[in-house]
Design a protein around this motif. Structure first.
Motif, PDB file in Angstrom:
ATOM      1  N   VAL A  64      -2.816 -13.257   8.648  1.00 17.57           N
ATOM      2  CA  VAL A  64      -1.822 -13.938   7.826  1.00 17.57           C
ATOM      3  C   VAL A  64      -0.506 -14.037   8.605  1.00 17.57           C
ATOM      4  N   PHE A  65       0.350 -14.940   8.165  1.00 18.39           N
ATOM      5  CA  PHE A  65       1.745 -14.956   8.603  1.00 18.39           C
ATOM      6  C   PHE A  65       2.536 -14.290   7.484  1.00 18.39           C
ATOM      7  N   THR A  66       3.373 -13.332   7.827  1.00 15.09           N
ATOM      8  CA  THR A  66       3.991 -12.529   6.780  1.00 15.09           C
ATOM      9  C   THR A  66       5.351 -11.989   7.210  1.00 15.09           C
ATOM     10  N   ALA A  67       6.042 -11.380   6.271  1.00 17.70           N
ATOM     11  CA  ALA A  67       7.332 -10.721   6.493  1.00 17.70           C
ATOM     12  C   ALA A  67       7.568  -9.825   5.281  1.00 17.70           C
ATOM     13  N   LEU A  68       8.628  -9.040   5.325  1.00 11.09           N
ATOM     14  CA  LEU A  68       9.009  -8.217   4.173  1.00 11.09           C
ATOM     15  C   LEU A  68      10.445  -8.516   3.781  1.00 11.09           C
ATOM     16  N   TYR A  69      10.684  -8.565   2.468  1.00 12.91           N
ATOM     17  CA  TYR A  69      12.022  -8.815   1.936  1.00 12.91           C
ATOM     18  C   TYR A  69      12.322  -7.805   0.829  1.00 12.91           C
ATOM     19  N   ASP A  70      13.605  -7.456   0.677  1.00  7.88           N
ATOM     20  CA  ASP A  70      13.968  -6.584  -0.434  1.00  7.88           C
ATOM     21  C   ASP A  70      14.266  -7.431  -1.656  1.00  7.88           C
ATOM     22  N   ILE A  71      14.691  -6.795  -2.739  1.00  8.87           N
ATOM     23  CA  ILE A  71      14.845  -7.499  -4.012  1.00  8.87           C
ATOM     24  C   ILE A  71      16.009  -8.486  -4.009  1.00  8.87           C
TER      25      ILE A  71
ATOM     26  N   LEU B 188      11.576  -6.920   7.303  1.00  2.88           N
ATOM     27  CA  LEU B 188      10.700  -6.996   8.470  1.00  2.88           C
ATOM     28  C   LEU B 188      10.536  -8.471   8.829  1.00  2.88           C
ATOM     29  N   ALA B 189      10.804  -8.802  10.084  1.00  2.00           N
ATOM     30  CA  ALA B 189      10.826 -10.198  10.527  1.00  2.00           C
ATOM     31  C   ALA B 189       9.446 -10.854  10.418  1.00  2.00           C
ATOM     32  N   PRO B 190       9.417 -12.167  10.274  1.00  2.55           N
ATOM     33  CA  PRO B 190       8.140 -12.885  10.238  1.00  2.55           C
ATOM     34  C   PRO B 190       7.277 -12.594  11.466  1.00  2.55           C
ATOM     35  N   HIS B 191       5.969 -12.411  11.214  1.00  4.65           N
ATOM     36  CA  HIS B 191       5.048 -12.118  12.298  1.00  4.65           C
ATOM     37  C   HIS B 191       3.625 -12.417  11.841  1.00  4.65           C
ATOM     38  N   ALA B 192       2.727 -12.522  12.803  1.00  4.25           N
ATOM     39  CA  ALA B 192       1.306 -12.664  12.489  1.00  4.25           C
ATOM     40  C   ALA B 192       0.710 -11.272  12.345  1.00  4.25           C
ATOM     41  N   LEU B 193      -0.162 -11.103  11.358  1.00  3.64           N
ATOM     42  CA  LEU B 193      -0.701  -9.779  11.055  1.00  3.64           C
ATOM     43  C   LEU B 193      -2.192  -9.861  10.744  1.00  3.64           C
ATOM     44  N   ILE B 194      -2.960  -8.964  11.336  1.00  2.00           N
ATOM     45  CA  ILE B 194      -4.353  -8.771  10.940  1.00  2.00           C
ATOM     46  C   ILE B 194      -4.365  -7.705   9.852  1.00  2.00           C
ATOM     47  N   ILE B 195      -4.842  -8.061   8.687  1.00  2.00           N
ATOM     48  CA  ILE B 195      -4.811  -7.145   7.549  1.00  2.00           C
ATOM     49  C   ILE B 195      -5.833  -6.023   7.724  1.00  2.00           C
ATOM     50  N   ASP B 196      -5.356  -4.771   7.567  1.00  5.25           N
ATOM     51  CA  ASP B 196      -6.241  -3.611   7.582  1.00  5.25           C
ATOM     52  C   ASP B 196      -5.646  -2.521   6.703  1.00  5.25           C
ATOM     53  N   GLU B 197      -6.281  -1.378   6.644  1.00  7.62           N
ATOM     54  CA  GLU B 197      -5.852  -0.302   5.751  1.00  7.62           C
ATOM     55  C   GLU B 197      -4.506   0.286   6.127  1.00  7.62           C
ATOM     56  N   GLN B 198      -4.073   0.116   7.364  1.00  6.17           N
ATOM     57  CA  GLN B 198      -2.818   0.714   7.816  1.00  6.17           C
ATOM     58  C   GLN B 198      -1.623  -0.230   7.697  1.00  6.17           C
ATOM     59  N   MET B 199      -1.831  -1.432   7.188  1.00  8.39           N
ATOM     60  CA  MET B 199      -0.732  -2.391   7.118  1.00  8.39           C
ATOM     61  C   MET B 199       0.421  -1.847   6.278  1.00  8.39           C
ATOM     62  N   PHE B 200       1.622  -1.985   6.799  1.00  9.74           N
ATOM     63  CA  PHE B 200       2.852  -1.585   6.118  1.00  9.74           C
ATOM     64  C   PHE B 200       2.817  -0.139   5.612  1.00  9.74           C
ATOM     65  N   ALA B 201       2.126   0.740   6.330  1.00  4.69           N
ATOM     66  CA  ALA B 201       1.943   2.113   5.866  1.00  4.69           C
ATOM     67  C   ALA B 201       3.271   2.827   5.642  1.00  4.69           C
ATOM     68  N   SER B 202       4.205   2.697   6.566  1.00  4.26           N
ATOM     69  CA  SER B 202       5.482   3.409   6.431  1.00  4.26           C
ATOM     70  C   SER B 202       6.300   2.861   5.268  1.00  4.26           C
ATOM     71  N   HIS B 203       6.234   1.569   5.039  1.00  4.40           N
ATOM     72  CA  HIS B 203       6.978   0.974   3.920  1.00  4.40           C
ATOM     73  C   HIS B 203       6.330   1.334   2.587  1.00  4.40           C
ATOM     74  N   LEU B 204       4.992   1.339   2.550  1.00  2.72           N
ATOM     75  CA  LEU B 204       4.293   1.675   1.309  1.00  2.72           C
ATOM     76  C   LEU B 204       4.489   3.136   0.920  1.00  2.72           C
ATOM     77  N   ALA B 205       4.820   3.985   1.873  1.00  2.00           N
ATOM     78  CA  ALA B 205       5.077   5.392   1.569  1.00  2.00           C
ATOM     79  C   ALA B 205       6.360   5.567   0.778  1.00  2.00           C
ATOM     80  N   GLU B 206       7.235   4.566   0.828  1.00  2.00           N
ATOM     81  CA  GLU B 206       8.539   4.687   0.177  1.00  2.00           C
ATOM     82  C   GLU B 206       8.781   3.662  -0.927  1.00  2.00           C
ATOM     83  N   HIS B 207       8.040   2.550  -0.898  1.00  4.84           N
ATOM     84  CA  HIS B 207       8.286   1.479  -1.858  1.00  4.84           C
ATOM     85  C   HIS B 207       6.977   0.866  -2.345  1.00  4.84           C
TER      86      HIS B 207
END
Length: 233
Positions: free
Chosen positions: A132-139, A145-164
């Motif tokens: 996918v093409f993706t990025a992260l934005y706050d409310i 997190l800047a736009p980038h290409a990402l292969i989706i797996d179980e570790q995607m956004f692990a550090s962000h998901l630990a907090e939000h």
């Protein structure tokens, strides 16, 4: 309020609309990416005729700059640049992923009592296979997190998901389902519209955040992407 002609041909839902501030005066939409090239110019003419306003009276042109469909981005930006050059109007470029995130944020805020920690928003544009093409934005729709290409797996956004919590949206978000049972993951079916581009374009207009017409290029993110050639798996 500024009159802005808004063009979005980055994804399947191609649209053109005239906005007065953040209010849409007239709009046309094409639900088929195959029709983008033939759709756009007649749509712009129809929008201006419906609004009863001459193109010479607009204050700016906004366009989704990418990522997205390779062909769609070229069609949208070339049309926007041509209009700006001919009319002597400024060009506003808005990242497609930010427009998608803004739509999801608007839906979330309208239906939820603010919670702590606040969620992050992850728009996803479907690419090949599990990419996918993706990025992260706050409310506030500020880029985390800047736009980038990402292969989706179980570790995607692990550090962000630990907090939000993260709310995924867009036509690539379905790929997240079944990958992880993390309770901080949720998927929204919110789809962006031309009104969301218009709202972000208005903020850029207020800041005089304009592009150099001669040097502005589509933000492909990768060398080539067209959802017409995408095979989901």
């Amino acid at each position: 309020m500024p009159l802005i002609l808004n063009i979005d041909t980055a994804t399947d839902d191609g649209s053109a609309a005239l906005s007065d501030g953040a209010t849409i005066i007239a709009s046309k939409r094409s639900g088929s990416q195959r029709e983008q090239a033939s759709f756009l110019q007649p749509a712009i003419q129809q929008v201006m005729a419906e609004a009863g306003i001459s193109l010479s009276h607009i204050d700016a042109v906004s366009v989704t700059i990418g990522p997205g469909s390779y062909t769609g981005l070229r069609v949208g930006l070339s049309s926007a640049k041509g209009l700006c050059y001919a009319l002597g109007k400024p060009l506003i470029a808005v990242n497609t992923l930010q427009v998608m995130a803004f739509a999801a944020i608007e839906t979330y805020v309208a239906g939820n009592i603010p919670a702590t920690p606040t969620p992050l928003f992850c728009p996803m544009i479907d690419a090949r296979r599990m990419e996918v093409f993706t990025a992260l934005y706050d409310i506030t729709c500020r880029q985390v997190l800047a736009p980038h290409a990402l292969i989706i797996d179980e570790q995607m956004f692990a550090s962000h998901l630990a907090e939000h919590p993260i709310i995924f949206c867009g036509d690539g978000a379905f790929k997240v389902q079944g990958i992880s049972d993390n309770p901080n993951i949720s998927v929204s079916d919110t789809r962006h519209g031309i009104q969301h581009l218009a709202a972000l374009a208005l903020e850029k207009f207020k800041l005089q955040d304009f592009e150099d017409i001669a040097y502005c290029e589509p933000f492909y993110l990768k060398a080539f992407h067209s959802t017409l050639n995408t095979r989901r798996s």
